[in-house]
Design an enzyme around this catalytic site. Structure first.
Site, PDB file in Angstrom:
ATOM      1  N   GLU A   1       0.835  -1.192   0.000  1.00 43.82           N
ATOM      2  CA  GLU A   1       0.000   0.000   0.000  1.00 43.82           C
ATOM      3  C   GLU A   1       0.874   1.247   0.000  1.00 43.82           C
ATOM      4  OE1 GLU A   1      -4.292  -1.362   1.650  1.00 43.82           O
ATOM      5  OE2 GLU A   1      -2.859  -0.642   3.119  1.00 43.82           O
TER       6      GLU A   1
ATOM      7  N   CYS B   1       3.776   8.409   0.818  1.00 47.34           N
ATOM      8  CA  CYS B   1       4.182   7.545   1.924  1.00 47.34           C
ATOM      9  C   CYS B   1       4.418   6.149   1.350  1.00 47.34           C
ATOM     10  CB  CYS B   1       3.059   7.554   2.955  1.00 47.34           C
ATOM     11  SG  CYS B   1       3.385   6.519   4.363  1.00 47.34           S
TER      12      CYS B   1
ATOM     13  N   CYS C   1       5.662  -6.400   9.014  1.00 44.26           N
ATOM     14  CA  CYS C   1       6.774  -5.892   9.821  1.00 44.26           C
ATOM     15  C   CYS C   1       7.052  -6.905  10.914  1.00 44.26           C
ATOM     16  CB  CYS C   1       6.407  -4.539  10.425  1.00 44.26           C
ATOM     17  SG  CYS C   1       7.780  -3.738  11.279  1.00 44.26           S
TER      18      CYS C   1
ATOM     19  N   CYS D   1       5.104  -3.301  17.234  1.00 47.83           N
ATOM     20  CA  CYS D   1       4.766  -2.172  18.102  1.00 47.83           C
ATOM     21  C   CYS D   1       3.278  -2.327  18.435  1.00 47.83           C
ATOM     22  CB  CYS D   1       5.021  -0.846  17.409  1.00 47.83           C
ATOM     23  SG  CYS D   1       6.750  -0.658  16.932  1.00 47.83           S
TER      24      CYS D   1
ATOM     25  N   CYS E   1       0.412  -0.409  16.518  1.00 44.66           N
ATOM     26  CA  CYS E   1       0.492  -0.335  15.061  1.00 44.66           C
ATOM     27  C   CYS E   1      -0.149  -1.554  14.418  1.00 44.66           C
ATOM     28  CB  CYS E   1       1.953  -0.223  14.629  1.00 44.66           C
ATOM     29  SG  CYS E   1       2.178  -0.347  12.838  1.00 44.66           S
TER      30      CYS E   1
ATOM     31  N   CYS F   1      -1.780   6.804   9.098  1.00 48.23           N
ATOM     32  CA  CYS F   1      -0.653   6.103   9.720  1.00 48.23           C
ATOM     33  C   CYS F   1      -1.131   4.886  10.498  1.00 48.23           C
ATOM     34  CB  CYS F   1       0.014   6.988  10.764  1.00 48.23           C
ATOM     35  SG  CYS F   1       0.939   8.312  10.095  1.00 48.23           S
TER      36      CYS F   1
END
Ligand code: SAH
Ligand code: SF4
Length: 384
Positions: free
Chosen positions: A111, A125, A132, A136, A139, A361
């Protein structure tokens, strides 16, 4: 016997041709020599010519390279490709934010988000990994397993797709809509530094997309041993996902902190090559209700970054399905920002953009998973 021959032909056919738009200048020169497109002594000049077509003009067809001889164009097309990846989905938010879901290979979906009115004109972005490894806790990307690092070609392709859509070929000298690039999409860029650095070499090249390295920002959760290399190899602007001012809390929010604690992180940042008042580090700080948003924490933040040329980006938490965190109240965020402003730091509150298309985000990937889930449900219903 004939079966063996058939199989070998099938294997040859299946081999994907190298996409020239993901190679660095040196890589392109070498590829031209290896494929016998031109003799080594002519390769630099030939690479330069082809480079301009790919990265300045954005062509996707060798036949458009009008100053390259027809037989050379045919040779190029026989061994290489310039094809763009498949765009699975394109969405435009009512605030002008655009999001593309790009499929570069089976199971590799990326994305990319364009946000107008950020940076000089608009920021793209980009993602550096699919998923990942770092988990975190606030997230959404962190809840998804790493699939793999993206190649330089896949990183550059995100910029090309956006520029196709924005109509920015050849590279405009001024008044660009895509003026900045931030590595703030999916993934931890410093776990994929080689490809990120190659991609930055490609997109900053003066005879190509020509985006200044000072308009390219790499955001990291704090992979301290790679900070020096990032600065030396890319001269990119640095952003640090800080989010907490003490180790016990940061250990929870950004578990990588257990490996590289705040003391190590701050020392690494102070040593970042080229840091100055004109090239400040950005500290990103996600505002989590009742977790990290008190006035005491604002003051602790000031203490922590004392002496570092910095700006602070306060990010209202963007919720995603299944999270326990909540976004701080607007008044709390403003109070936090006021403390930082009073101490002389620029501390803009990042307005959430593209929330209606889940492009904000930490929301990346959720939409596509949803889409896949609904497709799956439909398929199940059809099968029933
Ligand atoms: N892995 C890198 C870059 C990608 S994350 C990093 O962590 O820096 C980009 C930014 O979005 C980071 O600052 C990250 O902390 C922030 N972010 C992640 N999830 C978020 C959420 N749900 N709401 C707001 N910001 C979030
Ligand atoms: Fe990975 Fe960055 Fe999300 Fe942490 S915030 S899980 S490092 S993408």
């Amino acid at each position: 016997m004939s079966a063996t021959l058939d199989l070998s032909r099938a294997t040859q056919k299946a081999a994907t041709p190298v996409n020239l738009s993901g190679l660095t200048r040196e890589g392109l020169r070498q590829a031209l020599i290896d494929a016998d497109i031109c003799p080594p002594e002519k390769a630099r000049m030939r690479a330069s010519q082809i480079w301009g077509w790919i990265h300045n003009h954005g062509v996707t067809d060798f036949d458009a390279m009008s100053n390259v001889a027809r037989d050379t164009r045919e040779k190029l097309a026989a061994v290489f490709t310039l094809a763009r990846p498949e765009i699975v989905e394109r969405q435009v938010s009512n605030d002008g934010t655009r999001k593309w879901l790009i499929r570069t290979a089976p199971g590799i979906e990326i994305e990319t988000v364009y946000i107008p009115d950020v940076g000089r004109a608009g920021a793209l972005c980009v993602s550096s990994q699919v998923g990942c490894t770092l988990n975190c806790t606030f997230c959404h990307t962190g809840t998804q397993k790493l699939v793999r690092n993206l190649t330089a070609a896949e990183i550059v392709a995100q910029v090309q797709v956006a520029r196709d859509d924005l109509g920015e070929w050849p590279s405009p000298k001024e008044d660009r809509r895509l003026s900045n690039i931030v590595f703030m999409g999916m993934g931890e860029p410093l776990y994929n530094l080689d490809n990120v650095a190659d991609a930055i070499d490609i997109i900053s090249d003066n005879e190509g997309i020509a985006l200044s390295r000072r308009r390219i920002t790499v955001s990291t959760s704090g992979v301290v041993p790679q900070l020096q290399a990032l600065g030396e190899r890319t001269q990119a602007m640095l952003a640090i996902s800080l989010h907490a001012t003490n180790d016990p809390l940061r250990d929870v929010l950004v578990p990588l902190n257990k490996k590289y604690d705040l003391e190590a992180l701050m020392a690494g940042i102070r040593a970042y090559p080229g840091l100055s008042n004109a090239r400040r580090v950005t500290f990103e700080y996600v505002m989590l209700k009742g977790v990290n948003d008190s006035p005491e924490e604002a003051r602790a933040l000031l203490n922590l970054i004392k002496g570092i040329p910095a700006k602070i980006n306060l990010i209202p938490f963007n919720p995603w399905p299944g999270t326990d965190y909540q976004c701080s109240d607007w008044k709390t965020i403003e109070r936090f920002a006021a403390i930082l402003n009073k101490a002389g730091y620029a501390s803009p509150i990042r307005t959430p953009r593209g929330r209606d298309i889940l492009a904000a985000c930490g929301q990346l990937k959720s939409e596509s998973e949803k889409v896949r889930a609904s497709t799956l449900r439909r398929a199940e219903q059809d099968a029933a």
